[in-house]
Design an enzyme around this catalytic site. Structure first.
Site, mmCIF file in Angstrom:
data_model
loop_
_atom_site.group_PDB
_atom_site.id
_atom_site.type_symbol
_atom_site.label_atom_id
_atom_site.label_comp_id
_atom_site.label_asym_id
_atom_site.label_seq_id
_atom_site.Cartn_x
_atom_site.Cartn_y
_atom_site.Cartn_z
ATOM 1 N NE ARG A 185 -2.633 2.540 4.869
ATOM 2 C CZ ARG A 185 -3.045 1.820 5.932
ATOM 3 N NH1 ARG A 185 -2.527 2.039 7.111
ATOM 4 N NH2 ARG A 185 -3.962 0.898 5.803
ATOM 5 C CG ASP A 244 -14.390 0.126 10.733
ATOM 6 O OD1 ASP A 244 -13.688 1.086 11.091
ATOM 7 O OD2 ASP A 244 -13.910 -0.964 10.337
ATOM 8 C CD1 TRP A 297 -6.507 4.044 10.944
ATOM 9 C CD2 TRP A 297 -5.956 3.766 8.791
ATOM 10 N NE1 TRP A 297 -7.674 3.889 10.215
ATOM 11 C CE2 TRP A 297 -7.371 3.720 8.898
ATOM 12 C CE3 TRP A 297 -5.377 3.614 7.534
ATOM 13 C CZ2 TRP A 297 -8.208 3.526 7.800
ATOM 14 C CZ3 TRP A 297 -6.206 3.426 6.433
ATOM 15 C CH2 TRP A 297 -7.602 3.381 6.566
ATOM 16 C CG ASN A 336 -12.751 2.596 13.609
ATOM 17 O OD1 ASN A 336 -11.739 2.441 12.948
ATOM 18 N ND2 ASN A 336 -13.036 1.826 14.647
ATOM 19 C CD GLN A 340 -2.927 -0.955 2.385
ATOM 20 O OE1 GLN A 340 -3.013 0.062 3.048
ATOM 21 N NE2 GLN A 340 -3.611 -2.033 2.664
ATOM 22 N N GLY A 365 -7.373 1.601 16.201
ATOM 23 C CA GLY A 365 -8.661 1.870 16.819
ATOM 24 C C GLY A 365 -9.531 0.628 16.904
ATOM 25 N NE ARG A 380 -14.175 2.587 5.833
ATOM 26 C CZ ARG A 380 -13.309 1.845 6.505
ATOM 27 N NH1 ARG A 380 -12.120 2.350 6.826
ATOM 28 N NH2 ARG A 380 -13.589 0.613 6.874
ATOM 29 C CG ASP A 437 -11.280 3.951 9.888
ATOM 30 O OD1 ASP A 437 -10.500 3.999 10.825
ATOM 31 O OD2 ASP A 437 -11.939 2.932 9.582
ATOM 32 C CG ASN A 469 -10.768 2.468 3.089
ATOM 33 O OD1 ASN A 469 -9.794 2.758 3.757
ATOM 34 N ND2 ASN A 469 -11.719 1.668 3.541
#
Lengths: 260, 523
Positions: B117, B288, B227, B245, B73, B178, B315, B290, B375
């Site tokens: 990331r 959820d 994150w 989240n 990613q 989270g 999201r 985020d 996302n």
């Protein structure tokens, strides 16, 4: 030898092979007794027959986080889950094992708990009146457009087999979507899309041949919204024929060959 | 003689300081210096060699495998012809023209928590945060480790998957997770020494403003991860970061309240970490969703007046336009067709909830699904078209809930989960939205693609490179969405592509599965 013993006992190969700790076994009578105790004890939260309940998970649902071991299920049924709303119901160990067998049967594949029926008659329905063999293949015999069913009972739950014969799917799975393609050189191809993207398609035609086309070779493409699979087998077959067909399909498994 | 040597060393030291704060504010057109290329995260390159007319000739220049990390990613950083990219417990320096390895750094002992990331660069150092929750400074020329500062305790379950972010003399790092009920924060570290300069907690503690947005002690396990990464306005000296989240994710029964600052974007003073403003997209979230999605900063005219805007596709399915000086909500509109949890937004931008779509023990239908309308895949903005581009997931889910006890040490605390809806399966699209209205200008369906992860990159020549889970990198015309070129990398793409230059030659690169693949026009 172990395989023969299992077959003789009439219990599922996989359950025997997995060294089940259930002292009552996992036979149809234990499962049915477990269903009775379950429906007397657990339905307020988990729903009748393990379907959706109001306060706790549907135990028969095909959810990815619902695959626990036999012992885990037994311990939860007997003792509850401390700190949650799942209580100990004061069941005997025998009843907890019966319920465990029932819950596992909800999640088991069809070959683990194959239903009653005339298997030989079901096979005749498959190749005859049901016309299943026109699209489906079993051990090298039959059509190609539908999924190979040689291990159907070893890979699908009984409820899912029944559903696939009687309930239309809202969407056709990738690999089996019907389509009619007209190519720029004038050909018309009917069949199913094995794969596709914006720039190419991979198609299996009703001529049983693969047709691989890039987007610049395609004049038009018409995608069917419904599956080629009929879902009225409970109507086009008699009750007995349907039962026998399900009994036959549930016993289709590659396990014996794999064990050898 | 001694004086001469000292002078030479001083010159060498000055020359080796590759990336200054000024460079980060105004990067060389060939460089890709931060996760979103520039502090405004527009993911837009000024390079112009590759055009709609010649993109058909684009071809793979090299492939660099990182076998340790499937489904990469990370977004690579490129500085003066060197590409730096992180993988699980690793950083690789690569010749960005040839794909040849320069050095590899490996964190030992390795901890298998991820994903990774991306790195950031400042001076002659590369900074990476690690699965064992450390921020590590590496020498950009050799990969030798200079210092490592602990961000969090791994025994508590923390890890640090976020892309590090460099500003003036500071490195910003975030934490996860989270989903374990672990409260998040954002840290700033001295780039030179590794000393922690400030910490901002995403869940307000007792006595802090908005602590009462949490019922009882629920704040103690409230989640709110940091994150992904953020954006930055040097003029305002504000750092913008999306917060994750609340926990437990799907069961909000014991955490009544808005659960701030989860599902928000926050603006922090970059010098002190002080919260300047926040905007919450999904108060009291139970799906959820985020809000970590990258905020894009644009100075643009809004209703006849030049404004400093912050744009964000959440999201939860809504596209938002905020004033980034004040956090004022200016505009919001859905960017998906299938959205059933809110009937709209109030004048203040708060969602108008539709009752009856919360998770239930037996499962409840909700659109978008928990995987989200978008996302971590980055959006992009092209100043020439005025369009905001993003990867979109249409479709719905079935969300379940159940009571769950918090367990310290890094265990799931989600209160159960979700599955794809059989009735409304997922489908990925690339969409272009008007920056200030969110109006859809064009869309491109990525046939058979349903898993999120691949973002987009925009070019000055009005190209948009998009990718998908089928492994395709595709060039679209930025004004129409027409596909102009594609390449099948053969592996699922879960990262956002970049474009960079080396010695006058433009490249487009993306991490696909375990490979980094870079493309250029033939000589």
């Amino acid at each position: 030898m172990r395989l023969l013993l299992c077959a003789w006992l009439g219990c599922a190969v996989s359950l025997c092979a997995a060294d089940s700790k259930n002292p009552l076994g996992n036979g149809p009578q234990v499962v049915e007794a477990g269903r009775t105790v379950y429906n007397q004890t657990c339905t307020v939260c988990h729903g009748v027959d393990g379907d959706a309940g109001d306060r706790a998970p549907a135990l028969g649902a095909a959810r990815r986080y619902a695959h626990n071991t036999e012992e885990d299920i037994f311990n939860v049924v007997l003792n509850g889950i401390p700190g949650t709303q799942m209580p100990s119901m004061g069941l005997s160990e025998e009843d907890a094992w019966r319920i465990t067998a029932w819950i596992r049967s909800l999640r088991a594949v069809a070959a683990d708990f194959p239903p009653d029926g005339d298997v030989a008659a079901g096979e005749k329905v498959f190749w005859g009146k049901g016309e299943c063999g026109r699209c489906h293949r079993i051990n090298g015999r039959g059509g190609l457009l539908g999924p190979d069913l040689s291990n159907l009972g070893g890979g699908m739950r009984l409820s899912a087999i029944r559903e696939s014969l009687t309930v239309p799917k809202p969407h056709v799975p990738l690999g089996f979507r019907p389509a009619t393609v007209v190519t720029k050189d004038g050909r018309t191809i009917r069949g199913v899309l094995k794969n596709e993207h914006n720039f190419s398609i991979q198609m299996l035609g009703d001529d049983d041949r693969l047709h691989l086309l890039t987007s610049d070779e395609i004049a038009s493409i018409e995608r069917g919204e419904t599956s080629l699979m009929p879902t009225d087998y409970d109507k086009r077959l008699s009750e007995t024929e349907f039962r026998d067909l399900v009994a036959f399909l549930s016993r289709l498994t590659k396990r014996a060959a794999a064990s050898e | 003689m001694a004086r001469l040597l000292i002078a030479l060393f001083a010159v060498a030291a000055a020359l080796s300081a590759q990336v200054s704060f000024e460079d980060l504010k105004n990067p060389d057109p060939e460089d890709w210096l931060t996760y979103g290329r520039t502090y405004d995260s527009q993911r837009h390159t000024p390079l112009s060699e590759i055009t709609p007319e010649n993109v058909k000739d684009l071809q793979a220049a090299w492939i660099y495998p990182i076998p340790s990390t499937p489904r990469q990613q990370a977004v690579p950083i490129v500085v003066d012809g060197v590409m730096y990219v992180s993988a699980m417990n690793e950083v690789h320096a690569i010749d960005a023209r040839t794909g040849r390895n320069i050095w590899t750094w490996r964190r030992t002992p390795a901890v298998n928590r991820g994903p990774e990331r991306g790195v950031c660069v400042l001076g002659d150092r590369v900074y990476v945060s690690t699965p064992d929750a450390h921020l590590v400074a590496l020498d950009a020329r050799t990969g030798s480790e200079i210092w490592a500062s602990k961000i969090a305790e791994t025994k508590d379950g923390y890890y640090s998957p976020s892309a590090t972010f460099a500003i003036d003399g500071k490195i910003i790092a975030g934490v996860a997770a989270g989903d374990y009920g672990l409260n998040g924060w954002l840290d700033a570290y001295d780039a030179e020494t590794g000393e922690r300069l400030w910490r901002w907690y995403t869940i307000p503690r007792p006595g802090e403003p908005n602590h009462d947005s949490w019922e009882g002690d629920s704040w103690k396990t409230g989640g709110g991860g940091t994150w992904l990464t953020g954006s930055y306005d040097p003029e305002l000296n504000l750092l913008y970061w999306g917060i994750g989240n609340p926990a437990p994710d799907f069961d909000g029964d014991d955490r009544e309240g808005d659960n701030l600052y989860t599902e928000s974007v926050v603006a922090l003073d970059a010098d002190t970490g002080e919260l300047k403003w926040y905007f919450q997209f999904t108060p009291h979230d139970v799906h959820d969703w985020d809000s970590v999605e990258i905020p894009i900063l644009v100075d643009a005219e809004y209703k006849g007046k030049m404004r400093k805007l912050l744009t964000h596709a959440d999201r939860n399915g809504f596209y938002y336009v905020l004033d980034r000086e004040t956090g004022e909500f200016l505009h919001g509109t859905p960017f998906i067709d299938k959205l059933n949890w809110a009937s709209g937004l109030t004048e203040k931008g708060r969602p108008i909830r539709v009752p009856g779509v919360e998770p239930t023990p037996q499962g409840n239908f909700v659109c978008p699904s928990t995987s989200g309308a978008t996302n971590w895949m980055s959006p992009a903005y092209n100043p020439a078209t005025g369009l905001f581009y993003l990867a979109v997931k249409e479709g719905c889910g079935v969300s379940y809930k159940a009571k769950q006890e918090f367990r310290p040490g890094g265990f799931g605390y989600m209160g159960t989960g979700y599955v794809e809806s059989p009735e409304e399966p997922w489908q990925m699209w690339v969409r272009a939205l008007d920056l200030t209205t969110g109006e859809r200008k064009w869309e491109y369906k990525q046939i058979t693609s349903k898993q999120y992860g691949a973002g987009v990159v925009s070019t000055a020549t009005k190209l948009l490179f998009a990718a998908d889970d089928q492994g395709f990198l595709t060039a679209l015309h930025a004004e129409t969405g027409e596909p102009l070129w594609h390449f099948n990398t053969g592996m699922r793409i879960s990262a956002s592509p970049i474009s960079y230059g080396v010695k006058g030659k433009q490249y487009v690169a993306v991490t696909a599965g375990v490979n980094i693949v870079s493309f250029r026009l033939p000589d």
